[in-house]
Design a protein around this motif. Structure first.
Motif, PDB file in Angstrom:
ATOM      1  N   VAL A 164       0.868  -1.177   0.000  1.00  0.00           N
ATOM      2  CA  VAL A 164       0.000   0.000   0.000  1.00  0.00           C
ATOM      3  C   VAL A 164       0.905   1.227   0.000  1.00  0.00           C
ATOM      4  O   VAL A 164       1.782   1.347   0.847  1.00  0.00           O
ATOM      5  CB  VAL A 164      -0.908   0.028   1.256  1.00  0.00           C
ATOM      6  CG1 VAL A 164      -1.787   1.273   1.246  1.00  0.00           C
ATOM      7  CG2 VAL A 164      -1.745  -1.230   1.332  1.00  0.00           C
ATOM      8  N   ASN A 165       0.696   2.083  -0.985  1.00  0.00           N
ATOM      9  CA  ASN A 165       1.568   3.249  -1.140  1.00  0.00           C
ATOM     10  C   ASN A 165       0.745   4.520  -0.930  1.00  0.00           C
ATOM     11  O   ASN A 165      -0.203   4.776  -1.648  1.00  0.00           O
ATOM     12  CB  ASN A 165       2.166   3.215  -2.544  1.00  0.00           C
ATOM     13  CG  ASN A 165       3.299   4.194  -2.693  1.00  0.00           C
ATOM     14  OD1 ASN A 165       3.505   5.039  -1.818  1.00  0.00           O
ATOM     15  ND2 ASN A 165       4.035   4.097  -3.786  1.00  0.00           N
ATOM     16  N   ILE A 166       1.108   5.282   0.080  1.00  0.00           N
ATOM     17  CA  ILE A 166       0.385   6.533   0.351  1.00  0.00           C
ATOM     18  C   ILE A 166       1.374   7.693   0.327  1.00  0.00           C
ATOM     19  O   ILE A 166       2.424   7.632   0.967  1.00  0.00           O
ATOM     20  CB  ILE A 166      -0.315   6.488   1.730  1.00  0.00           C
ATOM     21  CG1 ILE A 166      -1.300   5.322   1.770  1.00  0.00           C
ATOM     22  CG2 ILE A 166      -1.044   7.804   2.006  1.00  0.00           C
ATOM     23  CD1 ILE A 166      -1.978   5.144   3.115  1.00  0.00           C
ATOM     24  N   ASN A 167       1.023   8.732  -0.398  1.00  0.00           N
ATOM     25  CA  ASN A 167       1.876   9.907  -0.470  1.00  0.00           C
ATOM     26  C   ASN A 167       1.346  11.004   0.461  1.00  0.00           C
ATOM     27  O   ASN A 167       0.169  11.320   0.451  1.00  0.00           O
ATOM     28  CB  ASN A 167       1.934  10.407  -1.918  1.00  0.00           C
ATOM     29  CG  ASN A 167       2.854  11.583  -2.059  1.00  0.00           C
ATOM     30  OD1 ASN A 167       2.417  12.724  -2.075  1.00  0.00           O
ATOM     31  ND2 ASN A 167       4.141  11.312  -2.132  1.00  0.00           N
ATOM     32  N   TYR A 168       2.236  11.533   1.293  1.00  0.00           N
ATOM     33  CA  TYR A 168       1.887  12.617   2.220  1.00  0.00           C
ATOM     34  C   TYR A 168       2.506  13.914   1.725  1.00  0.00           C
ATOM     35  O   TYR A 168       3.682  13.958   1.379  1.00  0.00           O
ATOM     36  CB  TYR A 168       2.469  12.348   3.614  1.00  0.00           C
ATOM     37  CG  TYR A 168       1.778  11.270   4.395  1.00  0.00           C
ATOM     38  CD1 TYR A 168       2.046   9.931   4.141  1.00  0.00           C
ATOM     39  CD2 TYR A 168       0.872  11.592   5.407  1.00  0.00           C
ATOM     40  CE1 TYR A 168       1.419   8.935   4.869  1.00  0.00           C
ATOM     41  CE2 TYR A 168       0.248  10.600   6.145  1.00  0.00           C
ATOM     42  CZ  TYR A 168       0.523   9.282   5.873  1.00  0.00           C
ATOM     43  OH  TYR A 168      -0.093   8.303   6.595  1.00  0.00           O
ATOM     44  N   GLN A 169       1.699  14.971   1.756  1.00  0.00           N
ATOM     45  CA  GLN A 169       2.235  16.280   1.391  1.00  0.00           C
ATOM     46  C   GLN A 169       1.777  17.334   2.386  1.00  0.00           C
ATOM     47  O   GLN A 169       0.611  17.357   2.765  1.00  0.00           O
ATOM     48  CB  GLN A 169       1.754  16.691   0.001  1.00  0.00           C
ATOM     49  CG  GLN A 169       2.570  16.069  -1.107  1.00  0.00           C
ATOM     50  CD  GLN A 169       2.096  16.489  -2.477  1.00  0.00           C
ATOM     51  OE1 GLN A 169       1.209  17.333  -2.595  1.00  0.00           O
ATOM     52  NE2 GLN A 169       2.680  15.884  -3.486  1.00  0.00           N
ATOM     53  N   VAL A 170       2.717  18.174   2.794  1.00  0.00           N
ATOM     54  CA  VAL A 170       2.364  19.341   3.596  1.00  0.00           C
ATOM     55  C   VAL A 170       2.935  20.530   2.844  1.00  0.00           C
ATOM     56  O   VAL A 170       4.114  20.839   2.950  1.00  0.00           O
ATOM     57  CB  VAL A 170       2.965  19.260   5.019  1.00  0.00           C
ATOM     58  CG1 VAL A 170       2.490  20.437   5.859  1.00  0.00           C
ATOM     59  CG2 VAL A 170       2.597  17.949   5.686  1.00  0.00           C
ATOM     60  N   THR A 171       2.093  21.143   2.020  1.00  0.00           N
ATOM     61  CA  THR A 171       2.597  22.157   1.097  1.00  0.00           C
ATOM     62  C   THR A 171       3.165  23.377   1.819  1.00  0.00           C
ATOM     63  O   THR A 171       4.150  23.944   1.376  1.00  0.00           O
ATOM     64  CB  THR A 171       1.504  22.604   0.112  1.00  0.00           C
ATOM     65  OG1 THR A 171       0.276  22.658   0.816  1.00  0.00           O
ATOM     66  CG2 THR A 171       1.408  21.655  -1.050  1.00  0.00           C
ATOM     67  N   ASP A 172       2.570  23.729   2.976  1.00  0.00           N
ATOM     68  CA  ASP A 172       3.055  24.905   3.700  1.00  0.00           C
ATOM     69  C   ASP A 172       4.509  24.764   4.126  1.00  0.00           C
ATOM     70  O   ASP A 172       5.196  25.748   4.370  1.00  0.00           O
ATOM     71  CB  ASP A 172       2.205  25.145   4.958  1.00  0.00           C
ATOM     72  CG  ASP A 172       0.854  25.730   4.586  1.00  0.00           C
ATOM     73  OD1 ASP A 172       0.674  26.062   3.398  1.00  0.00           O
ATOM     74  OD2 ASP A 172      -0.009  25.850   5.480  1.00  0.00           O
ATOM     75  N   TYR A 173       4.961  23.537   4.285  1.00  0.00           N
ATOM     76  CA  TYR A 173       6.339  23.304   4.743  1.00  0.00           C
ATOM     77  C   TYR A 173       7.166  22.585   3.674  1.00  0.00           C
ATOM     78  O   TYR A 173       8.198  22.006   3.971  1.00  0.00           O
ATOM     79  CB  TYR A 173       6.335  22.484   6.039  1.00  0.00           C
ATOM     80  CG  TYR A 173       5.770  23.236   7.214  1.00  0.00           C
ATOM     81  CD1 TYR A 173       6.602  23.902   8.106  1.00  0.00           C
ATOM     82  CD2 TYR A 173       4.388  23.294   7.424  1.00  0.00           C
ATOM     83  CE1 TYR A 173       6.078  24.598   9.185  1.00  0.00           C
ATOM     84  CE2 TYR A 173       3.854  23.990   8.502  1.00  0.00           C
ATOM     85  CZ  TYR A 173       4.703  24.646   9.377  1.00  0.00           C
ATOM     86  OH  TYR A 173       4.189  25.332  10.441  1.00  0.00           O
ATOM     87  N   SER A 174       6.685  22.582   2.433  1.00  0.00           N
ATOM     88  CA  SER A 174       7.331  21.867   1.321  1.00  0.00           C
ATOM     89  C   SER A 174       7.730  20.450   1.733  1.00  0.00           C
ATOM     90  O   SER A 174       8.809  19.982   1.411  1.00  0.00           O
ATOM     91  CB  SER A 174       8.590  22.571   0.809  1.00  0.00           C
ATOM     92  OG  SER A 174       8.588  23.926   1.099  1.00  0.00           O
TER      93      SER A 174
END
Lengths: 202, 335
Positions: A164-174
């Motif tokens: 299972v592959n999940i991508n996490y992004q927090v754009t405010d902190y790149s």
């Protein structure tokens, strides 16, 4: 097709469980980190050992990988790998609410990895009436191809795994990272039993 | 709802005071520290392991702020870490590899390790009491042994890495490492368009030396010449034993004139520094070939071949002298 593959119904059900868990996890993380956490719709696939090594070798630019084992009731177990690229990890201390000099870069990676893994898996476990325990997260040695080397040394011997592959992004902190959950053969059979029980209840 | 995650069924038949007595005794026999704090960071419980190691009484600890009991804790970091445990209801970890210890506790190998405090792996677990996550259990494992052996291992690996680069007799780089260095310097010079020069030198009449003074005399000559050459080199020069009585020096960012000057200095210094072996005073000399990287050279091997051909010419011209590869005729270069 073999006994370890999920049927279409099982796959849909697991996808649904994971989607719900992702929603709740991202909500909890957003409140704790005080910023929006974006999780991409996960991919679920049954893969062989050899094809896994290949897929992961493509991620050559990975600079850091954190591994954390998990185990719950009914033989649900596996390993979570958090994969980071060089440009993704500059502001983790800030994201976690620490001063940069309060913890080393390695510790920042381990800390955020553990938070992402355990938050998601705790919610997922509660979806299937389970409860997870975790090993201490480990930063894998940063040699090239360390991921495939690590996989070759993994303690459970298996030919097939559920990935299972999940991508996490927090754009405010790149911030950006990939969480790869690997569930080995015997645990797949156990998770299939759990899914079948849920499907029957519908 | 499955019934698998209810608490262990085998103890349900025992009265609760028996169960709690067993639990307490087990907790006190653990070789792991157990410390429970509430959401205000006050200590509410601890086991014997941490009590004995901290050498404090329960009255001094229970009910007090953990930061007062253990002032060495990094308070701000600790508060943020534990608030995450409560808010996310997830465990958190601290490993000796990133933080050697959190609590300044003595350990059980004060004599045979050099560690002052116990190396620790700590785990922070949220405790569910009456549906509320308001307590945190801190587990403290003594990993001083692991830490000690890991340190030894790293030290040994470093020594091994060094040994694999060094020539046993002369204690300068061996051929393999020297050649790897040349490969790197060659790539660097090409990438940054920098100069690169090479010196190959050979001890004159080495066979005669061995015949006259035995192999120990020959070895002494090699060791002493190494030291003499080293004394005139610059810090960035890479000096290695190429084989037998032949040595090689990489000169980064050096043009042919600089290399020739250095080579002449090496040649003169060796010639005027006699070597002592037992009661003998041995007069040594070296022949030297010098080459520099030219635009036509497509590999670092060419640099070696040119310096080698120049060295051959220096020998042919009567030894104890320097020859410039640029002065070689075309025939001798292609030979």
């Amino acid at each position: 097709m073999n006994a370890f593959h999920l049927t279409e119904d099982q796959q849909d059900c697991l996808q649904e469980l994971i989607n719900v868990a992702m929603g709740q996890a991202s909500d909890q993380l957003a409140r704790y980190l005080d910023t929006f956490v974006y999780l991409k719709v996960p991919s679920i696939e049954s893969i062989s050992t050899s094809s896994l090594t290949q897929t992961l070798d493509d991620k050559e630019s990975a600079v850091a990988i954190v591994s954390q084992g998990f185990f719950g009731y009914e033989g649900i177990r596996g390993e979570a790998l958090l994969v980071y690229q060089d440009e993704d990890s500059g502001r983790i201390a800030d994201l976690l609410g620490y001063e940069p000099d309060e913890l080393s870069h390695d510790e920042q990676l381990i800390d955020i990895s553990s938070i992402l893994t355990t938050t998601f898996l705790n919610v997922f476990a509660s979806q299937i009436d389970n409860q997870m325990s975790y090993n201490a997260p480990k930063l894998l040695p940063s040699a090239q191809n360390s991921l495939s080397e690590h996989l070759q040394q993994m303690t459970f011997s298996w030919d097939f795994a559920l990935k299972v592959n999940i991508n996490y992004q927090v754009t405010d902190y790149s911030f950006n990272c990939n969480m790869i959950l690997l569930i080995p053969e015997t645990a797949i059979m156990n998770i299939k039993k759990v899914i079948d029980r849920i499907l029957e209840d519908f | 709802m499955s019934n698998t995650n209810e608490s262990a069924p085998s103890t349900t038949s025992l009265p609760s005071d028996v169960v709690s007595s067993i639990t307490n005794q087990v907790s006190d026999q653990l070789n792991t520290g157990v410390l429970v704090v509430d959401r205000d960071f006050k200590v509410v419980m601890w086991n014997r392991f941490i009590q004995v190691h901290a050498n404090k009484s329960s009255e001094e600890v229970v009910g007090r702020l953990i930061f007062d009991v253990f002032p060495e804790l990094p308070q701000r970091w600790f508060e943020r870490k534990l608030s995450g445990v409560l808010q996310l209801n997830t465990p958190s970890f601290s490993s000796w590899e990133q933080r050697h210890h959190l609590f300044e506790l003595p350990h059980t190998r004060p004599i045979t390790t050099d560690s002052e405090f116990m190396a620790q792996n700590c785990t922070f677990l949220p405790l569910d009491v009456a549906g509320e996550h308001s307590y945190i259990c801190i587990l403290i494992e003594d990993v001083t042994d692991v830490c000690h052996y890991q340190g030894q291992l790293q030290k040994t690996l470093k020594e091994l890495a060094l040994i694999s680069r060094i020539d046993g007799l002369t204690q300068i780089f061996n051929r393999r490492h020297w050649q790897e260095s040349l490969e790197q310097e060659y790539a660097k010079a090409r990438r940054h368009n920098k100069k690169l020069a090479l010196i190959m030198l050979d001890l004159d009449h080495f066979k005669k030396l061995n015949d006259n003074y035995g192999h120990q005399g020959g070895d002494k000559a090699l060791i002493d010449v190494t030291q003499i050459v080293k004394s005139v080199l610059r810090i960035e020069d890479v000096f290695g034993r190429y084989g037998g009585e032949e040595f090689a020096i990489i000169l980064p960012e050096t043009d042919i004139q600089g290399a020739l000057d250095l080579a002449q200095r090496v040649c003169n210094t060796v010639a005027k520094t006699p070597v002592l072996f037992q009661e003998h005073i041995i007069q040594l000399s070296v022949s030297i070939g010098v080459s520099q990287l030219s635009d036509n050279d497509t590999s670092y091997e060419k640099l070696i071949a040119n310096a080698d051909a120049a060295l051959y010419q220096a020998k042919a011209n009567g030894r104890n002298q320097v020859f410039n590869a640029l002065d070689l005729s075309d025939e001798s270069l292609s030979a």
